[in-house]
Scaffold this active site. Structure first.
Site, mmCIF file in Angstrom:
data_model
loop_
_atom_site.group_PDB
_atom_site.id
_atom_site.type_symbol
_atom_site.label_atom_id
_atom_site.label_comp_id
_atom_site.label_asym_id
_atom_site.label_seq_id
_atom_site.Cartn_x
_atom_site.Cartn_y
_atom_site.Cartn_z
ATOM 1 N N GLU A 132 -7.711 -10.593 -1.581
ATOM 2 C CA GLU A 132 -6.838 -9.735 -0.878
ATOM 3 C C GLU A 132 -7.436 -8.435 -0.687
ATOM 4 O OE1 GLU A 132 -2.028 -9.713 -1.173
ATOM 5 O OE2 GLU A 132 -2.946 -7.655 -2.240
ATOM 6 N N CYS A 170 4.543 -2.765 -1.878
ATOM 7 C CA CYS A 170 4.293 -4.035 -1.299
ATOM 8 C C CYS A 170 5.401 -4.517 -0.512
ATOM 9 C CB CYS A 170 3.679 -4.846 -2.283
ATOM 10 S SG CYS A 170 2.100 -4.590 -2.780
ATOM 11 N N HIS A 225 -4.608 -11.925 12.490
ATOM 12 C CA HIS A 225 -4.098 -10.872 13.178
ATOM 13 C C HIS A 225 -2.433 -11.443 13.381
ATOM 14 C CE1 HIS A 225 -8.138 -9.428 13.915
ATOM 15 N NE2 HIS A 225 -7.483 -8.483 14.136
#
Length: 149
Positions: free
Chosen positions: A134, A38, A79
């Site tokens: 998520e 991550c 985005h």
């Protein structure tokens, strides 16, 4: 339509409870070695549900307009690279783990953004919880301390 059921916020005495769900696509990374993979830039399609409670409606008959809740979050994060947002420490000279864009911190930040907008209104609405998924198997629920509701 997502057709998702979300855990209910703790009992409250508000007459109205509004839920707005939406999604946004964003990338992030956790700038810490112990974050493992991550720590590299990667992306998610986040699914979010915001719960707002209150007793008084505004002049249009809304607790808060659904589109306003979505705009506050989706327009800001969709985005985007979350790490570039000031809420996650962008521009700061020091790294603060409480600002890394983990799912927990993103959920708390969504709550802050919504509650800040509600605080500008006169009808006393409160953000009761934020559910942020998520991945299909990983999600966080953020609820403010009882004194903040």
């Amino acid at each position: 339509m997502m057709q998702q059921m979300y855990p209910a916020p703790p009992d409250h005495n508000y007459r109205f409870e509004l839920n707005k769900e939406f999604h946004f696509a964003a990338a992030h990374y956790i700038p810490a070695e112990e974050a493992g993979s991550c720590s590299r830039v990667h992306g998610h399609t986040y699914y979010c549900n915001v719960t707002v409670g209150g007793d008084e409606l505004d002049s249009c008959g809304f607790l808060v307009n659904f589109s306003e809740v979505k705009r506050l979050v989706r327009d800001r994060f969709d985005h985007r690279l979350l790490n570039d947002d000031e809420r996650f420490g962008a521009g700061s000279s020091e790294l603060d783990p409480q600002q890394f864009p983990t799912t927990e911190v993103v959920a708390r930040t969504v709550w802050e953004l919504v509650q800040e907008e509600l605080d500008r209104r006169s009808n006393g609405a409160r953000c009761l919880q934020v559910f942020l998924r998520e991945t299909p198997t990983s999600y966080v629920i953020y609820r403010p301390e009882a004194s903040r509701v």
